[in-house]
Design an enzyme around this catalytic site. Structure first.
Site, PDB file in Angstrom:
ATOM      1  N   GLY A  45      -2.217   0.113  -3.140  1.00  0.00           N
ATOM      2  CA  GLY A  45      -3.347  -0.159  -4.017  1.00  0.00           C
ATOM      3  C   GLY A  45      -4.602   0.564  -3.547  1.00  0.00           C
ATOM      4  O   GLY A  45      -4.542   1.651  -2.967  1.00  0.00           O
ATOM      5  N   SER A  46      -5.735  -0.060  -3.766  1.00  0.00           N
ATOM      6  CA  SER A  46      -7.013   0.609  -3.498  1.00  0.00           C
ATOM      7  C   SER A  46      -7.302   0.809  -2.012  1.00  0.00           C
ATOM      8  O   SER A  46      -8.236   1.535  -1.669  1.00  0.00           O
ATOM      9  CB  SER A  46      -8.150  -0.174  -4.145  1.00  0.00           C
ATOM     10  OG  SER A  46      -8.043  -0.118  -5.551  1.00  0.00           O
ATOM     11  N   THR A  47      -6.520   0.191  -1.112  1.00  0.00           N
ATOM     12  CA  THR A  47      -6.715   0.488   0.315  1.00  0.00           C
ATOM     13  C   THR A  47      -6.449   1.969   0.578  1.00  0.00           C
ATOM     14  O   THR A  47      -6.988   2.544   1.522  1.00  0.00           O
ATOM     15  CB  THR A  47      -5.783  -0.367   1.197  1.00  0.00           C
ATOM     16  OG1 THR A  47      -4.418  -0.036   0.925  1.00  0.00           O
ATOM     17  CG2 THR A  47      -6.003  -1.855   0.941  1.00  0.00           C
TER      18      THR A  47
END
Length: 624
Positions: free
Chosen positions: A325-327
């Site tokens: 995801g956005s990590t």
């Protein structure tokens, strides 16, 4: 005269025969005497030894298994007394009747009974066979009281493995189990200990990895036996050498805190020292009780574990595969900076991004407005990173992702490590036979699509982002048998320190600047602030019709359809020392579920480090 002549002839014949017979007897006596001299004088030592071998039997004794402890000496796996009952079949006229009587004291299932009868049939009648073990003190006391009425049954005390922390370390320490036929076949050399009745070996986790070191050296009991092999008396006994103690890098205090914080979730978390790679906490919830595996699971217990949708048998921290995801936007940002993208360049986010006739949506429907790199990370703007990913391409993203530890394994001490997937043009063609599409670059740039990572890999990625760009790898073992293991010196990653500072600044904005996606989960204690990156990994396809009518909120969906919640971070911000990753399966959102849990755990890590700085740095044991 004729008579006398015949008599003389007979006498000569008799004398000749007597001489031949006497010579033969003398020769036989000489041979016999020579043989006796050979056996009793020349070969006396050899045959004395053979006679002793027939009289004395040497029997292997299993050594005590070595302890497993944490960095401060807290015992994580030890040995305890195993109260058990054994049966000598020759001392009872009816084994079945004896088992019936014994079952009034200890539970004997039909499966147990079948196994006992099989073991009895395979053993000499005078040899004891274990019929029940891991008895409680009350059961053992009843067994002793009723022994006169239980023909052939004898109370006995042995040793068994004990895991005082149970589920909290199930996926780290692992468990031991009985030797199987498969284990015997896999043995690379002769290992007589494996044939000892009741001997157990490591089946998972650290118990399996360091099984040989933990086993120790077998002892021996010299017993006098009769012609039937029955023991008459014990002549001498050597208990052997206990196994080595294995010291882990774990801090059991942090481990317990993290397990308690995540106990209601299907989750995983990894906390690392960013400089040494020491893993301070390694959590996968829910888990199982390794003591039950050691003693033997009932069928209903096994069914509950297998059917649990939270998958307690899976080591999620090591083998759970999730889109980051956005990590992953931290990696896309590094790749963009290396490709020459100006961090001050802005992209206008209106909630969607067009590529041809296809629209890619931002998580914030109304959009974020004008975004530069710092704010793109801080607000986790999808449109900003769609644009960046399109500009730099998948090749640049792939190279940086692999430099920061994704798509690889680390020879970690726990078996079962998964490699994950860092997609590339070649990978897709080899896997699907189809060429790479530009739209796939966009969704890879925000950590979705084919991209798959483990929580352990995300902790490594966060560590390398925080430590100045050194390729640190996780390690779980500090010492074996009293010998400290050397701390590897990680090589420098080919990355510009200024690029790292820009990304670290964005992560600081996530947690410590108003408007950051994890601002509500910041650490307010001065000097302990963390910098992080939230992430939500979508597990279902959202249709255009749903987008037009309004995307359903996670809390309105059934559990298995909700987004995974992720968070990576390091602390303290000014002088980073620790990094962590946390994944809550179907937790909804990184900011709402993962970030608060990560904040609590990271705060506990730092407080414990301040309370025990010397031991934390050196790994020396402390009392208590």
């Amino acid at each position: 005269m004729q008579v006398d002549g015949r008599d003389n002839s007979r006498y000569k014949t008799f004398t000749r025969r007597a001489m031949i017979l006497g010579g033969g007897q003398a020769a036989a006596f000489v041979v016999l005497a020579g043989r006796m001299y050979y056996l009793q004088v020349l070969k006396t030592d050899e045959y004395r030894m053979m006679a002793e071998d027939n009289r004395i039997s040497v029997r292997l004794l299993a050594p005590l298994r070595g302890h497993i402890v944490d960095r401060y000496g807290s015992v994580l796996a030890s040995n305890r007394q195993n109260y058990r009952a054994v049966l000598v079949s020759e001392q009872t006229s009816d084994v079945g009747d004896t088992l019936d009587k014994l079952s009034r004291i200890v539970a004997i299932t039909p499966y147990d009974r079948k196994k006992i009868m099989r073991d009895i049939s395979r053993s000499p009648r005078f040899m004891p066979v274990t019929v029940a073990e891991n008895l409680t003190w009350e059961q053992f006391a009843q067994l002793n009281i009723n022994e006169p009425d239980l023909a052939g049954v004898q109370p006995d005390v042995g040793e068994t493995r004990h895991y005082p922390y149970g589920m909290e370390l199930a996926h780290v320490v692992g468990y031991v189990g009985a030797v199987s036929d498969k284990d015997m076949e896999a043995a690379t050399d002769e290992q007589p200990l494996l044939r000892l009745p009741g001997f157990r070996i490591g089946k998972s986790g650290i118990e399996k990895t360091y099984d040989m070191q933990l086993r120790g050296t077998a002892g021996a009991s010299h017993v006098e036996v009769n012609a039937y092999g029955r023991v008459i008396r014990e002549l001498s006994k050597d208990p052997g050498k206990p196994g080595d103690e294995v010291v882990l890098t774990l801090d059991m205090g942090v481990q317990q805190f993290a397990c308690d914080r995540l106990k209601e979730e299907s989750a995983s978390a990894v906390v690392m020292d960013i400089h040494t790679g020491d893993v301070l906490s390694f959590v996968s919830t829910p888990a199982f009780d390794p003591n039950e595996f050691n003693m033997g699971l009932r069928q209903d217990q096994w069914d509950m574990l297998v059917q649990n949708p939270y998958k307690p048998l899976t080591n999620k921290a090591l083998a759970g595969l999730y889109p980051p995801g956005s990590t992953f936007k931290t990696i896309t940002a590094i790749a963009a900076l290396e490709a020459g993208v100006d961090p001050n360049r802005t992209v206008n986010c209106n909630g969607k991004y067009a590529l041809g006739n296809h629209l890619f949506h931002c998580w914030k429907k109304e959009g974020h407005g004008s975004m530069d790199m710092h704010n793109g990370i801080k607000h986790s703007c999808d449109v900003y990173f769609y644009d960046v990913a399109k500009r730099i391409g998948i090749d640049a993203i792939e190279k940086v992702a692999k430099r920061f530890g994704l798509g690889e394994t680390y020879d970690f001490e726990i078996p079962g490590e998964k490699r994950g997937i860092v997609p590339s043009r070649d990978w897709k063609r080899a896997t699907t036979g189809v060429s790479w599409q530009q739209g796939e670059t966009l969704i890879t740039g925000i950590g979705q699509g084919f991209l798959l990572t483990t929580p352990l890999q995300l902790a490594v990625m966060a560590s390398r982002l925080a430590n100045g760009g050194y390729a640190v790898k996780p390690r779980l073992t500090r010492a074996i048998g009293g010998e400290l293991l050397p701390v590897p010196q990680p090589p420098k990653i080919d990355v510009d320190p200024e690029h790292l500072k820009i990304v670290q600044g964005g992560m600081n904005g996530v947690s410590n600047e108003p408007g950051g996606t994890a601002f509500r989960s910041r650490i307010t204690e001065v000097g302990m602030e963390l910098a992080g990156k939230t992430g939500s990994a979508q597990v279902r396809r959202i249709s255009m019709a749903e987008r037009e009518g309004g995307v359903r909120k996670n809390e309105t969906l059934e559990w298995r359809l909700r987004d995974h919640a992720l968070f990576i971070c390091f602390a303290p911000v000014d002088e980073p020392k620790f990094a962590m990753s946390l994944v809550i399966e179907h937790g909804g959102s990184g900011s709402g579920a993962a970030a608060p849990a990560a904040r609590d755990i990271m705060l506990e890590v730092q407080k414990r480090n301040l309370a025990r700085p010397q031991a934390a740095a050196s790994g020396d044991k402390e009392e208590g």
